[in-house]
Scaffold this active site. Structure first.
Site, PDB file in Angstrom:
ATOM      1  N   ASN A  80      -1.641  -8.089 -16.952  1.00 19.84           N
ATOM      2  CA  ASN A  80      -2.418  -9.248 -17.088  1.00 19.84           C
ATOM      3  C   ASN A  80      -3.789  -8.572 -17.403  1.00 19.84           C
ATOM      4  OD1 ASN A  80      -4.285 -10.765 -15.473  1.00 19.84           O
ATOM      5  ND2 ASN A  80      -3.905 -10.108 -13.788  1.00 19.84           N
ATOM      6  N   TRP A  81      -4.206  -9.405 -18.585  1.00 19.61           N
ATOM      7  CA  TRP A  81      -5.762  -8.986 -19.115  1.00 19.61           C
ATOM      8  C   TRP A  81      -7.388  -9.938 -18.862  1.00 19.61           C
ATOM      9  CZ3 TRP A  81      -4.263 -10.483 -25.529  1.00 19.61           C
ATOM     10  CH2 TRP A  81      -2.702  -9.939 -25.743  1.00 19.61           C
ATOM     11  N   LYS A  82      -6.102 -10.653 -17.813  1.00 21.73           N
ATOM     12  CA  LYS A  82      -7.694 -10.736 -16.788  1.00 21.73           C
ATOM     13  C   LYS A  82      -8.603 -11.775 -17.667  1.00 21.73           C
ATOM     14  CE  LYS A  82      -6.923  -7.373 -13.930  1.00 21.73           C
ATOM     15  NZ  LYS A  82      -7.414  -6.364 -12.133  1.00 21.73           N
ATOM     16  N   HIS A 118      -3.243 -14.046  -7.414  1.00 20.30           N
ATOM     17  CA  HIS A 118      -3.745 -12.808  -7.483  1.00 20.30           C
ATOM     18  C   HIS A 118      -4.700 -12.418  -6.627  1.00 20.30           C
ATOM     19  CE1 HIS A 118      -5.774  -9.044  -9.621  1.00 20.30           C
ATOM     20  NE2 HIS A 118      -4.365  -9.193 -10.315  1.00 20.30           N
ATOM     21  N   GLU A 160      -7.266 -11.293  -6.756  1.00 21.98           N
ATOM     22  CA  GLU A 160      -8.864 -11.488  -7.391  1.00 21.98           C
ATOM     23  C   GLU A 160      -8.829 -13.191  -7.232  1.00 21.98           C
ATOM     24  OE1 GLU A 160      -8.513  -9.594 -11.358  1.00 21.98           O
ATOM     25  OE2 GLU A 160      -8.403  -7.950 -10.414  1.00 21.98           O
ATOM     26  N   GLU A 169       1.458  -5.869  -4.957  1.00 25.46           N
ATOM     27  CA  GLU A 169      -0.156  -5.192  -6.194  1.00 25.46           C
ATOM     28  C   GLU A 169      -0.844  -5.519  -4.618  1.00 25.46           C
ATOM     29  OE1 GLU A 169      -0.931  -6.090  -9.416  1.00 25.46           O
ATOM     30  OE2 GLU A 169      -1.967  -7.563  -8.685  1.00 25.46           O
ATOM     31  N   GLY A 176      -7.096  -1.952  -9.970  1.00 29.42           N
ATOM     32  CA  GLY A 176      -8.620  -1.465 -10.731  1.00 29.42           C
ATOM     33  C   GLY A 176      -9.290   0.118 -10.244  1.00 29.42           C
ATOM     34  N   SER A 183      -3.336   0.075 -10.903  1.00 28.70           N
ATOM     35  CA  SER A 183      -3.432   1.788 -11.405  1.00 28.70           C
ATOM     36  C   SER A 183      -2.453   1.886 -12.103  1.00 28.70           C
ATOM     37  CB  SER A 183      -4.059   2.116 -10.583  1.00 28.70           C
ATOM     38  OG  SER A 183      -5.744   1.518  -9.539  1.00 28.70           O
ATOM     39  N   GLY A 227      -2.625  -4.457 -15.294  1.00 32.66           N
ATOM     40  CA  GLY A 227      -4.198  -4.835 -15.584  1.00 32.66           C
ATOM     41  C   GLY A 227      -4.526  -3.730 -16.816  1.00 32.66           C
ATOM     42  N   GLY A 228      -5.625  -2.946 -16.519  1.00 33.09           N
ATOM     43  CA  GLY A 228      -6.358  -2.528 -17.341  1.00 33.09           C
ATOM     44  C   GLY A 228      -5.853  -1.300 -18.410  1.00 33.09           C
TER      45      GLY A 228
HETATM   46  C1  PEP Z   1      -3.743  -6.565 -11.470  1.00 32.18           C
HETATM   47  O1  PEP Z   1      -4.781  -6.961 -11.356  1.00 32.18           O
HETATM   48  O2  PEP Z   1      -2.793  -6.825 -11.397  1.00 32.18           O
HETATM   49  C2  PEP Z   1      -3.546  -4.799 -11.594  1.00 32.18           C
HETATM   50  C3  PEP Z   1      -2.416  -4.175 -11.457  1.00 32.18           C
HETATM   51  O3  PEP Z   1      -4.670  -3.722 -12.435  1.00 32.18           O
HETATM   52  P1  PEP Z   1      -4.819  -2.159 -11.915  1.00 32.18           P
HETATM   53  O4  PEP Z   1      -3.213  -2.637 -13.379  1.00 32.18           O
HETATM   54  O5  PEP Z   1      -6.268  -2.837 -13.572  1.00 32.18           O
HETATM   55  O6  PEP Z   1      -5.149  -1.580 -11.402  1.00 32.18           O
END
Ligand code: PEP
Length: 249
Positions: free
Chosen positions: A11-13, A95, A97, A165, A171, A211, A232-233
């Site tokens: 997920n490049w956000k 999601h 967010e 999640e 994050g 994470s 994500g990250g």
């Molecule tokens: C996400 O936002 O779906 C996610 C898992 O982010 P991160 O890996 O950065 O925690």
């Protein structure tokens, strides 16, 4: 041993511009491993160049959201059919967010999931508890509410993926214990079996997200009932994303 092929989804956000996104997509494609399915979800405006860059590659492209309507007066929104037309096969829905930043309810996520299915997109439906809910012992109750409200009738192992999640793990560098992840994944599968049937519950992929990185991926991905990751990250770095993919059991 599960028959479910692991899915590693990035997920490049709201990150990237055209040139670096094409480079990232190509670097991921060049290092792809056969043990798992790979998916990248760029910001909507970057979907066409990323789809283009991945022509004849085995990496799927997905979106991060869609509208519930097929078309119409919805300024700034994008329909599931438009995503499909642009070359997407998946869409992330609900999601945390989006739930937090845009006040998305389970009911809205459900209507978006219906739209995704109608457009032949695989819906990746996200659920997860806040830290307050976990600390007060309400994790499973919260997950049940989100599953019941966000999943429409007609869910199958082919048209839906569920992503667990924990909001507090996204994050933050923090992750739940393997026992906690196993408990929630097992619970989600049971809930799907009760509402739909055991065949669907056995087929549906349940991803862990929050994470996940190269250093913890192997431990998370080998947990019973974890069928891949939503990342994500670490998905913004091809080496890290591919290292996670290579950790699939
Ligand atoms: C996400 O936002 O779906 C996610 C898992 O982010 P991160 O890996 O950065 O925690």
């Amino acid at each position: 041993m599960s028959q479910r092929t692991p899915l590693i989804a990035g997920n490049w956000k709201m990150n990237g511009l055209v040139t670096d996104s094409i480079a990232l997509a190509r670097a991921i494609a060049d290092g792809a491993v056969a043990e798992c399915d790979l998916l990248v979800c760029p910001p909507a405006i970057l979907i066409p160049p990323v789809v283009d860059a991945l022509t004849n590659r085995t990496i799927a492209v997905g979106a991060q959201d869609c509208h519930f309507a097929e078309s119409g007066a919805h300024t700034g929104d994008i329909s599931a059919a438009m995503l499909r037309d642009a070359g997407c096969s998946h869409v992330i829905l609900g999601h945390s967010e989006r739930r937090a930043d845009h006040g998305e309810s389970d009911k809205l996520v459900c209507s978006k999931t219906v739209a995704a299915h109608a457009a032949q997109l695989v819906a990746i439906v996200c659920v997860g508890e806040t830290l307050e809910e976990r600390d007060s012992g309400k994790t499973l109750e919260r997950i049940d509410m989100q599953l019941d409200g966000s999943l429409p009738d007609g869910v199958t192992g082919e048209n839906t993926v569920i992503a667990y999640e924990p909001v507090w793990a996204i994050g933050t560098g923090r992750t739940p214990t393997p026992a906690d992840v196993a408990e929630v994944h097992g619970h989600i599968r049971e809930r799907v079996a009760t509402r739909f049937d055991t065949g669907i519950a056995e087929a549906v992929r349940i991803l862990y997200g929050g994470s996940m990185k190269p250093s913890n991926a192997a431990a998370l991905l080998k947990i019973d009932g974890v069928d891949g990751g939503l990342i994500g990250g670490a998905s913004l770095n091809a080496e890290d994303f591919l290292a996670i993919a290579a950790s699939c059991p």
